[in-house]
Design a protein around this motif. Structure first.
Motif, PDB file in Angstrom:
ATOM      1  N   ALA A 187       2.128  -7.387   8.033  1.00 19.87           N
ATOM      2  CA  ALA A 187       3.586  -7.305   7.245  1.00 19.87           C
ATOM      3  C   ALA A 187       3.656  -5.655   6.821  1.00 19.87           C
ATOM      4  O   ALA A 187       4.841  -5.237   6.980  1.00 19.87           O
ATOM      5  CB  ALA A 187       3.380  -8.250   6.168  1.00 19.87           C
ATOM      6  N   PHE A 188       2.436  -5.198   6.441  1.00 16.78           N
ATOM      7  CA  PHE A 188       2.759  -3.750   5.996  1.00 16.78           C
ATOM      8  C   PHE A 188       3.280  -2.747   6.812  1.00 16.78           C
ATOM      9  O   PHE A 188       4.085  -1.908   7.083  1.00 16.78           O
ATOM     10  CB  PHE A 188       1.585  -3.092   5.202  1.00 16.78           C
ATOM     11  CG  PHE A 188       1.708  -1.820   4.823  1.00 16.78           C
ATOM     12  CD1 PHE A 188       2.146  -1.501   3.383  1.00 16.78           C
ATOM     13  CD2 PHE A 188       1.348  -0.723   5.529  1.00 16.78           C
ATOM     14  CE1 PHE A 188       2.484  -0.442   3.100  1.00 16.78           C
ATOM     15  CE2 PHE A 188       1.448   0.711   4.860  1.00 16.78           C
ATOM     16  CZ  PHE A 188       1.896   0.714   3.772  1.00 16.78           C
ATOM     17  N   ALA A 189       2.781  -3.118   8.230  1.00 21.98           N
ATOM     18  CA  ALA A 189       2.885  -2.183   9.480  1.00 21.98           C
ATOM     19  C   ALA A 189       4.421  -2.733  10.012  1.00 21.98           C
ATOM     20  O   ALA A 189       5.267  -1.582  10.394  1.00 21.98           O
ATOM     21  CB  ALA A 189       1.938  -2.285  10.544  1.00 21.98           C
ATOM     22  N   PHE A 190       4.654  -3.623  10.013  1.00 21.48           N
ATOM     23  CA  PHE A 190       6.181  -4.239  10.565  1.00 21.48           C
ATOM     24  C   PHE A 190       7.403  -3.812   9.541  1.00 21.48           C
ATOM     25  O   PHE A 190       8.207  -3.303   9.935  1.00 21.48           O
ATOM     26  CB  PHE A 190       6.106  -5.571  10.658  1.00 21.48           C
ATOM     27  CG  PHE A 190       7.380  -6.088  11.497  1.00 21.48           C
ATOM     28  CD1 PHE A 190       7.577  -6.023  12.702  1.00 21.48           C
ATOM     29  CD2 PHE A 190       8.310  -6.843  10.426  1.00 21.48           C
ATOM     30  CE1 PHE A 190       8.621  -6.517  13.388  1.00 21.48           C
ATOM     31  CE2 PHE A 190       9.562  -7.291  11.161  1.00 21.48           C
ATOM     32  CZ  PHE A 190       9.763  -7.016  12.534  1.00 21.48           C
ATOM     33  N   GLY A 191       6.860  -3.863   8.181  1.00 21.04           N
ATOM     34  CA  GLY A 191       7.802  -3.498   7.010  1.00 21.04           C
ATOM     35  C   GLY A 191       7.913  -1.850   7.388  1.00 21.04           C
ATOM     36  O   GLY A 191       9.175  -1.433   7.210  1.00 21.04           O
ATOM     37  N   GLY A 192       6.718  -1.146   7.699  1.00 20.14           N
ATOM     38  CA  GLY A 192       7.150   0.231   7.979  1.00 20.14           C
ATOM     39  C   GLY A 192       8.012   0.412   9.158  1.00 20.14           C
ATOM     40  O   GLY A 192       9.015   1.539   9.152  1.00 20.14           O
ATOM     41  N   LEU A 213      10.379  -4.752  -1.101  1.00 17.42           N
ATOM     42  CA  LEU A 213       9.725  -6.037  -0.572  1.00 17.42           C
ATOM     43  C   LEU A 213       8.629  -5.686   0.051  1.00 17.42           C
ATOM     44  O   LEU A 213       7.686  -6.551   0.010  1.00 17.42           O
ATOM     45  CB  LEU A 213      10.883  -6.676   0.627  1.00 17.42           C
ATOM     46  CG  LEU A 213      11.959  -7.192  -0.071  1.00 17.42           C
ATOM     47  CD1 LEU A 213      13.186  -7.493   1.111  1.00 17.42           C
ATOM     48  CD2 LEU A 213      11.666  -8.470  -0.981  1.00 17.42           C
ATOM     49  N   VAL A 214       8.456  -4.675   0.971  1.00 12.30           N
ATOM     50  CA  VAL A 214       7.175  -4.381   1.644  1.00 12.30           C
ATOM     51  C   VAL A 214       6.191  -3.924   0.591  1.00 12.30           C
ATOM     52  O   VAL A 214       4.852  -4.553   0.526  1.00 12.30           O
ATOM     53  CB  VAL A 214       7.299  -3.264   2.758  1.00 12.30           C
ATOM     54  CG1 VAL A 214       6.070  -3.004   3.202  1.00 12.30           C
ATOM     55  CG2 VAL A 214       8.288  -3.720   3.612  1.00 12.30           C
ATOM     56  N   GLY A 215       6.414  -3.343  -0.520  1.00 14.37           N
ATOM     57  CA  GLY A 215       5.387  -2.870  -1.373  1.00 14.37           C
ATOM     58  C   GLY A 215       5.079  -3.999  -2.467  1.00 14.37           C
ATOM     59  O   GLY A 215       3.706  -4.060  -2.685  1.00 14.37           O
ATOM     60  N   ALA A 216       6.140  -4.849  -2.480  1.00 12.34           N
ATOM     61  CA  ALA A 216       5.573  -5.912  -3.612  1.00 12.34           C
ATOM     62  C   ALA A 216       4.607  -7.130  -2.905  1.00 12.34           C
ATOM     63  O   ALA A 216       3.767  -7.743  -3.415  1.00 12.34           O
ATOM     64  CB  ALA A 216       6.803  -6.568  -3.991  1.00 12.34           C
ATOM     65  N   THR A 217       4.911  -7.197  -1.483  1.00 13.83           N
ATOM     66  CA  THR A 217       3.870  -7.973  -0.875  1.00 13.83           C
ATOM     67  C   THR A 217       2.609  -7.478  -0.258  1.00 13.83           C
ATOM     68  O   THR A 217       1.680  -7.515  -0.709  1.00 13.83           O
ATOM     69  CB  THR A 217       4.845  -8.778   0.148  1.00 13.83           C
ATOM     70  OG1 THR A 217       5.242  -7.844   0.999  1.00 13.83           O
ATOM     71  CG2 THR A 217       5.922  -9.559  -0.549  1.00 13.83           C
ATOM     72  N   SER A 218       2.914  -7.028   1.078  1.00 12.73           N
ATOM     73  CA  SER A 218       1.741  -6.306   1.439  1.00 12.73           C
ATOM     74  C   SER A 218       0.903  -5.373   0.993  1.00 12.73           C
ATOM     75  O   SER A 218      -0.430  -5.346   0.942  1.00 12.73           O
ATOM     76  CB  SER A 218       2.026  -6.309   3.105  1.00 12.73           C
ATOM     77  OG  SER A 218       3.020  -5.223   3.073  1.00 12.73           O
ATOM     78  N   VAL A 243       4.460 -11.053  -7.373  1.00 14.31           N
ATOM     79  CA  VAL A 243       5.227 -12.543  -7.863  1.00 14.31           C
ATOM     80  C   VAL A 243       6.602 -12.006  -8.322  1.00 14.31           C
ATOM     81  O   VAL A 243       7.903 -12.306  -7.989  1.00 14.31           O
ATOM     82  CB  VAL A 243       4.837 -13.413  -8.507  1.00 14.31           C
ATOM     83  CG1 VAL A 243       5.582 -14.506  -9.032  1.00 14.31           C
ATOM     84  CG2 VAL A 243       3.515 -13.936  -7.905  1.00 14.31           C
ATOM     85  N   ILE A 244       6.621 -11.251  -9.363  1.00 10.97           N
ATOM     86  CA  ILE A 244       7.676 -10.796 -10.117  1.00 10.97           C
ATOM     87  C   ILE A 244       8.742  -9.866  -9.338  1.00 10.97           C
ATOM     88  O   ILE A 244       9.721 -10.170  -9.234  1.00 10.97           O
ATOM     89  CB  ILE A 244       7.300  -9.945 -11.507  1.00 10.97           C
ATOM     90  CG1 ILE A 244       6.511 -10.958 -12.249  1.00 10.97           C
ATOM     91  CG2 ILE A 244       8.701  -9.614 -12.275  1.00 10.97           C
ATOM     92  CD1 ILE A 244       6.080 -10.582 -13.691  1.00 10.97           C
TER      93      ILE A 244
END
Length: 573
Positions: free
Chosen positions: A256-261, A509-514, A552-553
């Motif tokens: 997810a981090f790589a794909f978000g990038g 979004l990417v920073g908050a999750t992966s 989560v937040i």
């Protein structure tokens, strides 16, 4: 049951006159015990050649100072007259060489199974036994041969591969520092002014410093966890600690981090290249066919499919190494441009400030995600550690401290220069706040856009490797799957970048999750699992709780902003 009796490797003197002194010396040893006259080598060795077998060493055979005794020394006597022998050293260790549990051969073991009677040693009195005992250590393969046979030699000669590994270039502290700093100072630096807008100026400064300290610790924690678990990769460590569930979690987070990038890089290409082309060629939009290059979506499709996609088809990531040099140059140009042009920006283009923007704003948790997107390099930690000439924890800690410190300084300068200039008008890509006809900003946009075109294949490589390692581990290379995965990844990321032009939301979004999972959750969790309870484990528990709360937040806040369309609308130009 066959027993192997171990005698002293020190051979007694053959001179009978020295026998008594020799025995007296041995009795003063650590393992000295009752010495039986029947076991005296001098008496046995001096026996004539035609003496019975039991009087000549009791059937023992000497080889290089070792004594092999298949029987108990009374074989020639009737069983009723046999007496138990008293060993020279009563406390000597006797080994039972008969295996009790032979595991099945491992997968890929090409050696034939051992025969059932391999370890059987004939007892002298057993029915059907002959006078010759089987050797105990016949045809056992040396460990080096076993290791060589277990390796897949299809990729080349093992000696050549070992030589390549030996001559592989190693990096000193300065080179390792550059590699880690380059992996931190990436596309995320452009969003740091937006993070200060989310958190507020005072909260943003404190947050950037605090997260730098936490990321510095978790980067070093990954190497410590690897040593504690014996795994050679971040994925292997998590799988060792949490099994299949951990492997799924780390695979999803890295993918997810790589794909978000990849999505973020596509958005940056759409933000940068069209403005550069329109500035260089003002009449471009009025020219048939070529006028499409003035459109944001057309530029994303043409440049990603024309440049990034062919580069993503490489199997060897080393062929993309020159992208790192371009990245450092372009980041330096962008940083200098924002600082200089921020000072020269006229008052009418500057933003305003409110009390929350100067202290603590309501987007605090979203700012954590944006900053984390810039600082996550945990997936490269072990690679950089292994590249050191002398890979020690202290040397790696020095590299990590300097890298995170310099990266924090660069992000702080970028954030303050951009946010203090544009205030509430700050966009996710701060370069979009500057006028399109600014020459210096145009050069910065060109560098940034070209950098993203060459960096996107690096993220595609990570995504593809994660997919192969999860679904097809230890499988040979398959060109069809390689093409399918590469094409699907690039086209899907390109499609998502066409649907949004808000880079800040992508960072959130990417920073908050992966990014939170890779930086604040998985490394401390593994440390808690692998180490004993101490104050460090309680600190790790606090970091895990913080990462889960941020995930989560900030995720719900970012999704709500997308649905409600809150905040300043992004400029799709």
């Amino acid at each position: 049951m066959a027993k192997a009796t171990t005698h002293s490797s020190r051979e007694q003197p053959r001179n009978p006159n020295l026998t008594e002194a020799f025995v007296s010396e041995e009795q003063h040893g650590l393992l000295a015990g009752h010495v039986s006259d029947d076991d005296d080598d001098a008496d046995n060795d001096d026996a004539p050649d035609d003496a019975p077998e039991h009087s000549r060493g009791h059937g023992r055979t000497r080889a290089n100072g070792l004594v092999v005794q298949p029987g108990d020394g009374n074989e020639a006597l009737p069983s009723s007259l046999r007496t138990p022998r008293t060993p020279r050293t009563p406390n000597r260790v006797r080994f039972d060489l008969r295996p009790t549990n032979i595991p099945p051969p491992a997968n890929g073991d090409r050696r034939p199974p051992l025969p059932n009677d391999y370890f059987d040693v004939a007892e002298p009195d057993s029915p059907g036994s002959d006078s010759t005992s089987r050797p105990l250590l016949t045809d056992i393969e040396a460990p080096a041969v076993t290791l060589a046979n277990s390796l897949d030699l299809a990729d080349g000669d093992i000696h050549e591969r070992a030589e390549r590994e030996r001559t592989r270039p190693k990096s000193g502290l300065s080179s390792a520092f550059m590699n880690m700093a380059n992996s931190i100072i990436g596309a995320g630096i452009i969003g740091q002014p937006y993070a200060f807008k989310d958190a507020g100026l005072l909260a943003g400064i404190l947050l950037l410093i605090a997260l730098t300290v936490v990321v510095d610790w978790t980067i070093r924690l990954i190497v410590i966890n690897s040593k504690l678990s014996g795994a050679s990769s971040f994925q292997g460590t998590v799988e060792h600690c949490f099994g299949r569930t951990g492997l799924i979690a780390i695979s999803v987070a890295q993918w997810a981090f790589a794909f978000g990038g990849m999505v973020a890089f596509g958005v940056i290409v759409g933000d940068s290249i069209p403005q550069v082309l329109r500035t260089i060629w003002p009449e471009l939009s009025s020219i048939p066919v070529l006028g499409l290059l003035a459109d944001r979506r057309a530029v994303i499709v043409v440049f990603i499919l024309g440049i990034s996609y062919p580069l993503s088809l490489y199997r060897d990531i080393a062929k993309l190494a020159k992208a790192s040099t371009l990245a450092l140059i372009s980041m330096t140009v962008i940083l200098v441009t924002v600082v200089v042009q921020g000072v020269l920006t006229p008052p009418e283009n500057r933003g305003s400030f409110t009390l929350p923007l100067l202290t603590l704003n309501d987007g605090f948790f979203q700012a954590v995600g944006v900053i984390s997107f810039a600082f996550v390099c945990q997936h490269n930690s072990l690679l950089i550690y292994g590249s050191l000439k002398t890979p020690t924890i202290d040397r790696f800690s020095t590299v990590t401290h300097y890298s995170t410190g310099i990266s924090m300084l660069a992000c702080m300068i970028m954030a303050l220069a951009g946010f203090l200039t544009f205030g509430d008008k700050t966009l996710g890509n701060v370069l979009n706040n500057f006028p399109a006809d600014n020459t210096m900003v145009t050069i910065a946009r060109l560098c940034f856009g070209l950098n993203m075109l060459t960096t996107l294949p690096l993220e595609a490589f990570v995504c593809r490797e994660v997919m192969f390692n999860y679904w097809f581990p230890n499988e040979p290379f398959n060109m069809n799957l390689h093409l399918i995965f590469s094409s699907t990844l690039v086209v899907s990321a390109m499609t998502l970048s066409l649907l949004t032009c808000d880079l800040g939301v992508v960072f959130e979004l990417v920073g908050a999750t992966s990014a939170c999972a890779l930086a604040y959750i998985l490394p401390p969790l593994c440390y808690i699992k692998l180490s004993s309870r101490s104050w460090k484990t309680y600190v790790a528990m606090g970091v895990v709780a913080f990462g889960c709360a941020v995930m989560v937040i900030s995720m719900f806040q970012a999704i709500g902003k997308v649905i409600q369309g809150g905040g300043v609308p992004a400029q799709c130009v």
